[in-house]
Motif scaffolding. Structure first.
Motif: not given
Length: 394
Positions: A154-170
């Motif tokens: 969602h952060l990448v596709e919905g909010e438009g943040f660069p995929p390289s900057k988006v990380h998943t921490i459960f």
């Protein structure tokens, strides 16, 4: 390794929030800062508004600043945050949630020369939607943190943040604290009938949690299951309204508003099913707490909930706002003790494997350490200081 060398490696991290009331995101933050490796990190917290109950607790352990924002239009907050970050020699800033703290925190961090700026998000929409101004500061941000795979998407596709900057921490829960216990003993303590079927909702009493649907569903569940009891754990602005609704529905005698509890793990041991009726979520910590206690969950299928509440494996899902589905799924679990036990065991097992507090803490430690190292400069030697007087927006 000498003590001096260990201290040179420590990274001072400032977490920026609005306040620290008793809530899911705030509890996660409290657990995170308490578990951070003190040989490597020195955590501090800044609250734009008051500290809140959890902030007051943490203020006895680490520096906690508050009252940095006088009102919505208080532009001086930028100077206060800049001064705080410069004075405290902050190495990394982590804004927690969207809104004002995400905007002012990142802008102040860059002006103050903070080397690493991270934004951790905990929702997929209102009340934590990311506005245009916050998107404009994307170039100033080193990383965005999503709390589940669907949330990251969602952060990448919905909010438009660069995929390289988006990380998943459960999100993670302390599985040694949240564990199955003596159900009957806790029911005695709470004054609940020992042979009752107990359904609980664990969420702040705010509009997006949709407690109204939970109470309406409770009235219908009671008709089919006369032994049912309902626990509402949490507090918030809708307390009075929901209490009145329970009376109107004639379920006040079997509906127990427990408020905020410091012993949630104990209360959950008395519960047969935990429900979540929210309009939107990312990855609610309340679900992880329930599953860690071996309690199956019936939840609205929103946000990333489907990654933790697995249909027929750890619980049941229903379309958000669907009263009939909520009632039928809950009754299905209440009618089958063996099935509930099966789901509960699977939920605890998966929580220990994938959503432990240690895993979450290590995720943040690795991310901050990697980003700081990538800047290629030496971490400043810091001496821990506990401020006696908080900042004030005056």
């Amino acid at each position: 390794m000498s003590i001096g060398n260990m201290r040179e490696r420590r990274i001072r991290v400032l977490f920026l929030v609005t306040s620290m009331p008793v809530g899911g995101a705030e509890t996660l933050l409290m657990n995170l800062v308490r578990r951070l490796d003190r040989q490597q990190f020195l955590p501090e917290i800044a609250c734009l508004k008051d500290r809140g109950p959890l902030g007051e607790q943490l203020a006895t352990e680490i520096p906690v600043y508050c009252n940095l924002l006088a009102n919505k239009f208080d532009l001086r907050v930028l100077y206060r945050l800049w001064k705080l970050m410069r004075t405290r020699n902050i190495d990394a800033v982590v804004t927690v949630g969207a809104g004002d703290k995400m905007f002012w925190g990142r802008l102040a961090a860059k002006l103050a020369g903070v080397r690493v700026v991270i934004s951790a998000l905990h929702s997929t929409g209102w009340p934590d939607s990311i506005g245009r101004l916050n998107r404009l500061l994307t170039p100033l941000t080193d990383a965005f943190v999503g709390v589940a795979q669907a949330h990251t998407k969602h952060l990448v596709e919905g909010e438009g943040f660069p995929p390289s900057k988006v990380h998943t921490i459960f999100n993670g829960v302390d599985t040694t604290r949240f564990r199955p216990g003596d159900k009957l003993a806790v029911r005695r303590e709470l004054g609940l009938p020992l042979d009752s079927k107990v359904v609980a909702i664990l969420a702040a009493l705010r509009p997006e949690k949709n407690h109204a649907l939970f109470l309406e569903g409770a009235a219908r569940i009671l008709q089919a299951e006369p032994s049912a009891q309902f626990l509402v754990i949490g507090d918030g602005p809708l307390q009075e309204q929901l209490t009145k609704q329970a009376k109107v529905l004639c379920i006040e005698e079997v509906t127990h508003f427990l408020g905020s509890r410091s012993d949630v793990e104990r209360v959950l041991q008395a519960v047969d099913v935990v429900a979540l009726t929210s309009h939107n979520e990312a990855s609610p910590v309340s679900i992880l707490e329930a599953l860690s206690c071996g309690v199956p969950v019936v939840s609205a299928d929103v946000g990333s909930v489907g990654e933790t509440v697995l249909e027929g494996l750890t619980g049941k899902l229903f379309p958000a706002g669907d009263m009939e589905a909520f009632v039928s799924k809950t009754l299905e679990l209440l009618a089958d003790e063996e099935f509930r036990s099966q789901l509960g065991k699977a939920g605890r097992s998966r929580t220990r494997e994938k959503w432990s507090l240690d895993s979450m803490v290590h995720g943040y430690e690795n991310l901050v350490r990697t980003l700081v190292a990538a800047k290629g400069s030496t971490v400043t030697v810091h001496t821990p200081i506990r401020p006696q007087v908080p900042f004030s927006a005056q």
